[in-house]
Design a protein around this motif. Structure first.
Motif, short mmCIF file in Angstrom:
data_model
loop_
_atom_site.label_atom_id
_atom_site.label_comp_id
_atom_site.label_asym_id
_atom_site.label_seq_id
_atom_site.Cartn_x
_atom_site.Cartn_y
_atom_site.Cartn_z
N GLU A 92 -43.50 39.15 -3.92
CA GLU A 92 -42.85 37.89 -3.57
C GLU A 92 -41.65 37.65 -4.47
OE1 GLU A 92 -44.17 33.33 -2.39
OE2 GLU A 92 -45.51 34.63 -3.53
N GLN A 93 -40.57 38.38 -4.25
CA GLN A 93 -39.35 38.22 -5.01
C GLN A 93 -38.36 37.37 -4.22
OE1 GLN A 93 -38.73 39.21 -8.14
NE2 GLN A 93 -40.84 39.95 -8.24
N PRO A 94 -37.92 36.24 -4.78
CA PRO A 94 -36.98 35.38 -4.05
C PRO A 94 -35.68 36.13 -3.74
CG PRO A 94 -37.91 34.23 -5.94
CD PRO A 94 -38.32 35.66 -6.07
N VAL A 95 -35.29 36.08 -2.49
CA VAL A 95 -34.07 36.75 -2.04
C VAL A 95 -33.38 35.85 -1.03
CG1 VAL A 95 -33.11 38.73 -0.82
CG2 VAL A 95 -35.02 39.06 -2.39
N GLY A 96 -32.05 35.80 -1.09
CA GLY A 96 -31.28 35.08 -0.08
C GLY A 96 -30.45 33.96 -0.65
N ARG A 97 -29.76 33.24 0.23
CA ARG A 97 -28.85 32.17 -0.15
C ARG A 97 -29.56 30.83 -0.17
NH1 ARG A 97 -24.06 29.94 3.65
NH2 ARG A 97 -25.92 29.10 4.63
N GLU A 117 -29.11 31.12 -16.39
CA GLU A 117 -30.51 31.50 -16.60
C GLU A 117 -31.24 31.66 -15.28
OE1 GLU A 117 -34.60 29.65 -18.60
OE2 GLU A 117 -32.64 28.81 -19.14
N PHE A 118 -30.99 30.76 -14.33
CA PHE A 118 -31.64 30.87 -13.02
C PHE A 118 -31.21 32.14 -12.31
CE2 PHE A 118 -31.47 30.10 -8.41
CZ PHE A 118 -32.82 29.88 -8.16
N LEU A 119 -29.92 32.44 -12.33
CA LEU A 119 -29.42 33.63 -11.65
C LEU A 119 -29.94 34.90 -12.31
CD1 LEU A 119 -25.72 32.49 -11.06
CD2 LEU A 119 -27.62 32.48 -9.42
N GLU A 120 -30.14 34.87 -13.62
CA GLU A 120 -30.69 36.04 -14.31
C GLU A 120 -32.16 36.24 -13.95
OE1 GLU A 120 -31.15 37.83 -18.85
OE2 GLU A 120 -30.14 35.91 -18.52
N ARG A 121 -32.87 35.14 -13.81
CA ARG A 121 -34.29 35.24 -13.42
C ARG A 121 -34.45 35.78 -12.00
NH1 ARG A 121 -37.69 29.79 -15.04
NH2 ARG A 121 -37.01 29.57 -17.22
N HIS A 122 -33.52 35.42 -11.12
CA HIS A 122 -33.66 35.75 -9.70
C HIS A 122 -32.39 36.45 -9.21
CE1 HIS A 122 -37.21 33.22 -9.80
NE2 HIS A 122 -36.48 32.23 -10.27
N PRO A 123 -32.25 37.73 -9.51
CA PRO A 123 -31.01 38.45 -9.16
C PRO A 123 -30.79 38.61 -7.67
CG PRO A 123 -32.69 39.95 -10.01
CD PRO A 123 -33.18 38.57 -10.26
N GLY A 124 -31.82 38.40 -6.86
CA GLY A 124 -31.67 38.52 -5.41
C GLY A 124 -31.22 37.24 -4.73
N VAL A 125 -31.01 36.17 -5.50
CA VAL A 125 -30.67 34.87 -4.94
C VAL A 125 -29.18 34.58 -5.17
CG1 VAL A 125 -31.00 32.38 -5.22
CG2 VAL A 125 -32.97 33.89 -5.19
N THR A 126 -28.54 34.03 -4.16
CA THR A 126 -27.18 33.51 -4.29
C THR A 126 -27.20 32.00 -4.03
OG1 THR A 126 -26.68 33.97 -1.96
CG2 THR A 126 -26.10 35.66 -3.58
N PRO A 282 -45.64 25.69 3.46
CA PRO A 282 -45.05 26.73 2.60
C PRO A 282 -43.53 26.71 2.66
CG PRO A 282 -46.84 27.61 3.96
CD PRO A 282 -46.55 26.23 4.48
N LEU A 283 -42.93 26.89 1.50
CA LEU A 283 -41.48 26.94 1.39
C LEU A 283 -41.02 28.38 1.25
CD1 LEU A 283 -40.77 24.07 -1.18
CD2 LEU A 283 -40.01 24.12 1.21
N PRO A 284 -39.80 28.70 1.68
CA PRO A 284 -39.25 30.01 1.36
C PRO A 284 -39.28 30.21 -0.15
CG PRO A 284 -37.87 28.90 2.97
CD PRO A 284 -38.88 27.89 2.50
N SER A 285 -39.57 31.42 -0.59
CA SER A 285 -39.73 31.67 -2.02
C SER A 285 -38.46 31.34 -2.79
CB SER A 285 -40.13 33.13 -2.26
OG SER A 285 -39.16 34.01 -1.74
N ARG A 286 -37.28 31.54 -2.19
CA ARG A 286 -36.04 31.25 -2.90
C ARG A 286 -35.91 29.75 -3.17
NH1 ARG A 286 -35.03 31.70 2.41
NH2 ARG A 286 -33.59 30.20 3.38
N VAL A 287 -36.32 28.92 -2.20
CA VAL A 287 -36.25 27.47 -2.36
C VAL A 287 -37.28 27.01 -3.38
CG1 VAL A 287 -36.47 25.24 -1.21
CG2 VAL A 287 -35.34 27.14 -0.04
N ARG A 288 -38.48 27.55 -3.28
CA ARG A 288 -39.53 27.18 -4.24
C ARG A 288 -39.12 27.57 -5.66
NH1 ARG A 288 -43.22 29.40 -1.78
NH2 ARG A 288 -43.45 31.35 -2.96
N ALA A 289 -38.45 28.72 -5.80
CA ALA A 289 -38.00 29.16 -7.12
C ALA A 289 -37.00 28.17 -7.72
CB ALA A 289 -37.38 30.55 -7.03
N LEU A 290 -36.08 27.68 -6.90
CA LEU A 290 -35.09 26.72 -7.40
C LEU A 290 -35.75 25.40 -7.76
CD1 LEU A 290 -32.19 25.87 -8.00
CD2 LEU A 290 -31.96 25.21 -5.59
#
Length: 301
Positions: A92-97, A117-126, A282-290
Motif C-alpha cells: 500500500e504505497q501512496p501514488v498519484g496526484r 518532508e511529505f514528498l520525501e516520505r511519499h515519492p510516488g505522490v505529486t 475507505p480513502l485513497p491511500s494518497r489522500v489518507r497519507a496527506l
C-alpha cells in the motif's frame, strides 16, 4: 446487454476524463479514442442509468446534479480499484496526484516548511496546491483535501481538526509612528483598518468591552482576498490588521509588527480543519497519507 458484459469501470474512467478534461474532444485524446466514440459511450451510460449526467453546449460542458454525484462516487471507486491493485501487487504505497486547496497563510507559514518532508516520505505522490481564502466546492473544483479556517457548516464533508490559533491586532512600527498607537477602541476611528474583501463568519474585529464583546467594522481604504496579503500590507505600513497569531509570531518577535489593543482582545481562537468528501469509507491511500501527515506535522497554534 447482460450486466456482466458492461465494462462499468471503463465507462467510469471515460466519464471522469470527460469531466476533468472539460469536454469530449480533450477526453478522447487522453483516452486514445475518437470524440464520436466518447460521445456515444456517455450517451449509452446515461441511457443505462436513466438520467442525464452532462448538459452539452457549443461553449462548455456542465454537470447536472446527478452527474456531480456520479462523478464523486466514480472517482472514489476508481481510486479504490487503484488501491486494491496496488495493495495486492506491491503493498500500500501512496501514488498519484493530490489536489490540495488551502489559504495562502497556511501554505506560507505551515505547509511550505514541512512539504519537503511529505514528498520525501511519499515519492510516488505529486501535489497540486491551490491557494485561496474563499470556501470552495470540493466536488466542483475536483479537490481532494481543503484546509479551512473558522467554524464549519453542517455538511457531508468530513473534517479533521488541525488545532486553533489566537487572533491579534498588529501594526508596523512605521505606521504607528505616523498615526499613533491606539489605546482605546474609540481611537480606531482614525486608523486604517485592513480587512477582507469578502464576507466572513464574523464581519469585523471582535473586541472585549465591559465584560462583553462588540464588533468593530473593518472600515479602511484597502481590502484583500487573503490573510497573507493583509499581513504584507500591515508590514508595509498600510494600516492595522487582525491576523492569526501563527502568521505574525515571527514578525512580532523580530519587531516588524507590534501588537496593539491587547487589553481589548476577547481571546477568541480560530479553528483549522482538513476537509475531505465522503461518508467515512475507505480513502485513497494518497489522500489518507496527506491527512495523516497534516494531523501530525501541519497543526497550527
Amino acid at each position: 446487454m447482460a450486466r456482466s458484459e458492461i465494462n462499468r469501470s471503463g465507462e467510469m474512467e471515460v466519464f471522469v476524463r470527460v469531466v476533468e478534461q472539460g469536454g469530449f474532444s480533450a477526453a478522447a485524446r487522453a483516452c486514445r479514442m475518437t470524440p464520436s466514440a466518447v460521445s456515444k459511450l456517455i450517451a449509452r451510460l446515461e441511457t443505462r442509468l436513466g438520467t442525464r449526467l452532462v448538459n452539452r453546449s457549443t461553449r462548455a460542458l456542465q454537470l447536472t446534479p446527478e452527474g456531480c454525484a456520479f462523478y464523486e462516487r466514480a472517482t472514489r471507486i476508481l481510486a479504490d480499484i487503484e488501491d486494491a491493485e496496488r495493495l495486492a501487487g506491491a503493498g500500500e504505497q501512496p501514488v498519484g496526484r493530490i489536489r490540495l486547496n488551502t489559504s495562502a497563510s497556511y501554505a506560507t507559514h505551515v505547509l511550505a516548511p514541512i512539504l519537503p518532508e511529505f514528498l520525501e516520505r511519499h515519492p510516488g505522490v505529486t501535489l497540486d496546491l491551490i491557494q485561496t481564502d474563499l470556501v470552495v466546492d470540493l466536488l466542483a473544483e475536483r479537490t481532494d483535501v481543503a484546509v479551512r479556517a473558522g467554524p464549519l457548516k453542517s455538511s457531508s464533508l468530513i473534517a479533521r481538526k488541525l488545532g486553533d490559533t489566537a487572533m491579534v491586532v498588529v501594526g508596523a512600527p512605521s505606521y504607528l509612528a505616523r498615526f499613533g498607537e491606539p489605546k482605546a477602541i474609540e481611537e480606531l476611528d482614525r486608523h486604517n483598518r485592513l480587512g477582507f474583501g469578502y464576507a466572513r463568519s464574523v464581519d469585523g474585529w471582535p473586541m472585549r468591552v465591559n465584560g462583553g464583546t462588540v464588533i468593530v467594522p473593518t472600515v479602511g481604504r484597502v481590502t484583500a482576498s487573503d490573510g497573507e496579503a493583509l499581513r504584507r500590507l500591515a508590514l508595509g505600513g498600510a494600516g492595522l490588521a487582525r491576523l492569526a497569531s501563527f502568521t505574525v509570531r515571527d514578525d512580532i518577535a523580530a519587531g516588524r509588527l507590534v501588537p496593539v489593543l491587547e487589553d481589548f482582545n476577547p481571546d477568541d481562537r480560530e479553528a483549522f480543519h482538513a476537509i475531505h468528501t465522503g461518508q467515512g469509507g475507505p480513502l485513497p491511500s494518497r489522500v489518507r497519507a496527506l491527512l495523516d501527515f497534516l494531523a501530525e506535522r501541519g497543526k497550527v497554534s
